[in-house]
Motif scaffolding. Structure first.
Motif, PDB file in Angstrom:
ATOM      1  N   PRO A  12       0.687  -1.158   0.038  1.00  0.00           N
ATOM      2  CA  PRO A  12       0.059  -0.018  -0.175  1.00  0.00           C
ATOM      3  C   PRO A  12       0.664   1.359  -0.017  1.00  0.00           C
ATOM      4  CG  PRO A  12      -0.797  -1.468   1.459  1.00  0.00           C
ATOM      5  CD  PRO A  12       0.559  -2.151   1.079  1.00  0.00           C
ATOM      6  N   GLY A  13       0.685   2.159  -1.033  1.00  0.00           N
ATOM      7  CA  GLY A  13       1.412   3.388  -0.813  1.00  0.00           C
ATOM      8  C   GLY A  13       2.541   3.364  -1.960  1.00  0.00           C
ATOM      9  N   GLN A  14       2.694   2.292  -2.569  1.00  0.00           N
ATOM     10  CA  GLN A  14       4.096   2.147  -3.455  1.00  0.00           C
ATOM     11  C   GLN A  14       3.901   2.676  -4.751  1.00  0.00           C
ATOM     12  OE1 GLN A  14       5.544  -1.616  -3.365  1.00  0.00           O
ATOM     13  NE2 GLN A  14       6.504  -1.497  -5.417  1.00  0.00           N
ATOM     14  N   ARG A  15       4.601   3.548  -5.039  1.00  0.00           N
ATOM     15  CA  ARG A  15       4.645   4.027  -6.489  1.00  0.00           C
ATOM     16  C   ARG A  15       5.269   3.294  -7.604  1.00  0.00           C
ATOM     17  NH1 ARG A  15       4.832   9.903  -5.964  1.00  0.00           N
ATOM     18  NH2 ARG A  15       3.923  10.252  -3.854  1.00  0.00           N
ATOM     19  N   LEU A  16       4.547   3.444  -8.573  1.00  0.00           N
ATOM     20  CA  LEU A  16       4.536   2.470  -9.810  1.00  0.00           C
ATOM     21  C   LEU A  16       4.802   3.338 -11.026  1.00  0.00           C
ATOM     22  CD1 LEU A  16       1.741  -0.260  -9.111  1.00  0.00           C
ATOM     23  CD2 LEU A  16       4.163  -0.368  -8.374  1.00  0.00           C
ATOM     24  N   THR A  17       5.584   2.831 -11.814  1.00  0.00           N
ATOM     25  CA  THR A  17       5.557   3.331 -13.354  1.00  0.00           C
ATOM     26  C   THR A  17       5.374   2.361 -14.344  1.00  0.00           C
ATOM     27  OG1 THR A  17       7.793   3.084 -13.663  1.00  0.00           O
ATOM     28  CG2 THR A  17       7.101   5.043 -12.603  1.00  0.00           C
ATOM     29  N   GLU A  18       4.736   2.563 -15.644  1.00  0.00           N
ATOM     30  CA  GLU A  18       4.672   1.707 -16.798  1.00  0.00           C
ATOM     31  C   GLU A  18       5.904   0.818 -16.848  1.00  0.00           C
ATOM     32  OE1 GLU A  18       2.722   3.872 -19.598  1.00  0.00           O
ATOM     33  OE2 GLU A  18       0.862   3.885 -18.460  1.00  0.00           O
ATOM     34  N   LYS A  19       7.008   1.676 -16.857  1.00  0.00           N
ATOM     35  CA  LYS A  19       8.289   1.129 -17.372  1.00  0.00           C
ATOM     36  C   LYS A  19       8.927   0.312 -16.248  1.00  0.00           C
ATOM     37  CE  LYS A  19      12.725   3.016 -18.735  1.00  0.00           C
ATOM     38  NZ  LYS A  19      13.876   4.115 -19.024  1.00  0.00           N
ATOM     39  N   ALA A  59      -4.479  -2.732 -17.870  1.00  0.00           N
ATOM     40  CA  ALA A  59      -4.742  -3.231 -16.293  1.00  0.00           C
ATOM     41  C   ALA A  59      -4.609  -2.195 -15.088  1.00  0.00           C
ATOM     42  CB  ALA A  59      -3.346  -4.188 -16.178  1.00  0.00           C
ATOM     43  N   LEU A  60      -3.583  -1.087 -15.438  1.00  0.00           N
ATOM     44  CA  LEU A  60      -3.674  -0.113 -14.377  1.00  0.00           C
ATOM     45  C   LEU A  60      -4.977   0.864 -14.479  1.00  0.00           C
ATOM     46  CD1 LEU A  60      -0.006   1.108 -15.165  1.00  0.00           C
ATOM     47  CD2 LEU A  60      -0.819   0.188 -12.868  1.00  0.00           C
ATOM     48  N   ILE A  61      -5.592   0.977 -15.827  1.00  0.00           N
ATOM     49  CA  ILE A  61      -6.847   1.725 -15.773  1.00  0.00           C
ATOM     50  C   ILE A  61      -7.941   0.987 -15.054  1.00  0.00           C
ATOM     51  CG2 ILE A  61      -8.512   2.495 -17.464  1.00  0.00           C
ATOM     52  CD1 ILE A  61      -6.365   3.212 -19.385  1.00  0.00           C
ATOM     53  N   ARG A  62      -7.949  -0.487 -15.395  1.00  0.00           N
ATOM     54  CA  ARG A  62      -8.938  -0.995 -14.545  1.00  0.00           C
ATOM     55  C   ARG A  62      -8.860  -1.059 -13.117  1.00  0.00           C
ATOM     56  NH1 ARG A  62      -9.139  -6.906 -17.535  1.00  0.00           N
ATOM     57  NH2 ARG A  62     -10.849  -7.289 -15.889  1.00  0.00           N
ATOM     58  N   LEU A  63      -7.731  -1.227 -12.636  1.00  0.00           N
ATOM     59  CA  LEU A  63      -7.338  -1.188 -11.069  1.00  0.00           C
ATOM     60  C   LEU A  63      -7.681   0.162 -10.717  1.00  0.00           C
ATOM     61  CD1 LEU A  63      -4.252  -3.376 -11.344  1.00  0.00           C
ATOM     62  CD2 LEU A  63      -6.490  -4.198 -10.382  1.00  0.00           C
ATOM     63  N   PRO A 117      -1.015  12.217 -11.879  1.00  0.00           N
ATOM     64  CA  PRO A 117      -0.533  13.201 -13.197  1.00  0.00           C
ATOM     65  C   PRO A 117       0.938  13.247 -13.412  1.00  0.00           C
ATOM     66  CG  PRO A 117      -2.524  13.779 -12.148  1.00  0.00           C
ATOM     67  CD  PRO A 117      -2.010  12.693 -11.154  1.00  0.00           C
ATOM     68  N   ARG A 118       1.390  13.004 -14.179  1.00  0.00           N
ATOM     69  CA  ARG A 118       2.818  13.240 -14.647  1.00  0.00           C
ATOM     70  C   ARG A 118       3.810  12.642 -13.612  1.00  0.00           C
ATOM     71  NH1 ARG A 118       0.225  17.592 -15.001  1.00  0.00           N
ATOM     72  NH2 ARG A 118       0.964  18.523 -12.966  1.00  0.00           N
ATOM     73  N   LYS A 119       3.289  11.634 -12.968  1.00  0.00           N
ATOM     74  CA  LYS A 119       4.252  10.794 -11.783  1.00  0.00           C
ATOM     75  C   LYS A 119       4.011   9.583 -11.831  1.00  0.00           C
ATOM     76  CE  LYS A 119       4.463  14.839  -8.446  1.00  0.00           C
ATOM     77  NZ  LYS A 119       4.119  15.203  -6.921  1.00  0.00           N
ATOM     78  N   GLY A 120       3.059   8.847 -12.775  1.00  0.00           N
ATOM     79  CA  GLY A 120       3.010   7.631 -12.841  1.00  0.00           C
ATOM     80  C   GLY A 120       1.644   7.213 -11.927  1.00  0.00           C
ATOM     81  N   TYR A 121       1.776   6.084 -11.208  1.00  0.00           N
ATOM     82  CA  TYR A 121       0.825   5.564 -10.470  1.00  0.00           C
ATOM     83  C   TYR A 121       1.150   5.207  -8.841  1.00  0.00           C
ATOM     84  CZ  TYR A 121      -0.705   4.749 -15.118  1.00  0.00           C
ATOM     85  OH  TYR A 121      -1.136   4.749 -16.378  1.00  0.00           O
ATOM     86  N   GLN A 122       0.103   4.964  -8.022  1.00  0.00           N
ATOM     87  CA  GLN A 122       0.452   4.550  -6.686  1.00  0.00           C
ATOM     88  C   GLN A 122      -0.784   3.529  -6.341  1.00  0.00           C
ATOM     89  OE1 GLN A 122      -0.838   7.408  -3.647  1.00  0.00           O
ATOM     90  NE2 GLN A 122       1.035   6.982  -2.444  1.00  0.00           N
TER      91      GLN A 122
END
Length: 237
Positions: A30-37, A53-57, A67-72
């Motif tokens: 929980p809270g971990q930052r993710l990027t597509e790369k 997958a990320l959009i569904r999740l 925005p501009r930072k990836g995902y979390q």
């Protein structure tokens, strides 16, 4: 052309299930930052299925888009966990009451067979089955009861809660040896399936949920991934 389309759907679904499983099992904390790369390098998928997958999740509430930072991975905080149990303590017993009252014998038998299969697997492996298998059986049981109610709102509401409830269960099973060692034959969900009085089953569930709620609050300080999660306050509209 059809084959290409089917292949893409299959790959998207595989990426989604694998990424969702990693989040539910808290291998992605929980809270971990993710990027597509980064995910592409770690999981061996191309960016396209991972983005799907990320959009569904994100829609399920398990991922937040930054925005501009990836995902979390959506954080779990002490307050969010407390709030979640507060809601589940109200909704869970009623879902069980209605579900048991309206479930067919075939539905109840299917839920019991899932626990029997988990027991058999545990004996074959000489120990506890994986956390994800345990969570999957519990979720499938509640899905059966939710569907048996025939109440669309209750079904959708349970589905919204299921992801975070699964993550909390994974944290509890992996960090608390007492919880992890509990025999499957004594699983409280199995007991409610065998209870003849639906009101007693609902009351048993209410007491159990409250006990677990208090237990989680006591052990939460041992969960760095939760205690260190960011707490975001949305600006007023």
């Amino acid at each position: 052309m059809t084959d290409v389309s089917d292949s893409r759907v299959s790959l998207n679904e595989t990426a989604y299930r694998q990424l969702r499983g990693d989040i539910i099992a808290c291998r992605l904390a929980p809270g971990q930052r993710l990027t597509e790369k980064q995910l592409a390098a770690d999981m061996g998928f191309s960016v396209a299925p991972l983005r799907d997958a990320l959009i569904r999740l994100d829609h399920e509430g398990l991922i937040r888009t930054l925005p501009r930072k990836g995902y979390q991975v959506t954080p779990l905080t002490p307050k969010s966990i407390d709030d979640l149990f507060g809601v589940w303590g109200l909704v869970g017993p009623e879902l069980i009451r209605l579900g048991l009252r309206q479930a067919s014998q075939a539905q109840l038998d299917a839920a019991r067979e899932a626990f029997d299969g988990l027991d058999a697997l545990s004996q074959e492996q000489g120990g506890s089955p994986s956390v994800l298998l345990d969570i999957d059986v519990v979720n499938r049981t509640f899905e059966v009861l939710a569907e048996a109610t025939g109440n669309t709102y209750l079904i959708n509401f349970f589905q919204q809660l299921m992801g975070d409830m699964s993550r909390i269960r994974a944290l509890l099973l992996t960090s608390d040896r007492t919880s992890a060692a509990t025999g499957l034959a004594d699983h409280w969900v199995r007991h409610i399936l065998d209870e003849q009085d639906v009101d007693k089953a609902a009351e048993h569930a209410r007491r159990y949920i409250e006990d677990v709620h208090q237990h989680v609050l006591r052990v939460i300080i041992r969960w760095p991934s939760v205690m260190s999660s960011e707490v975001s306050v949305l600006p007023p509209r």
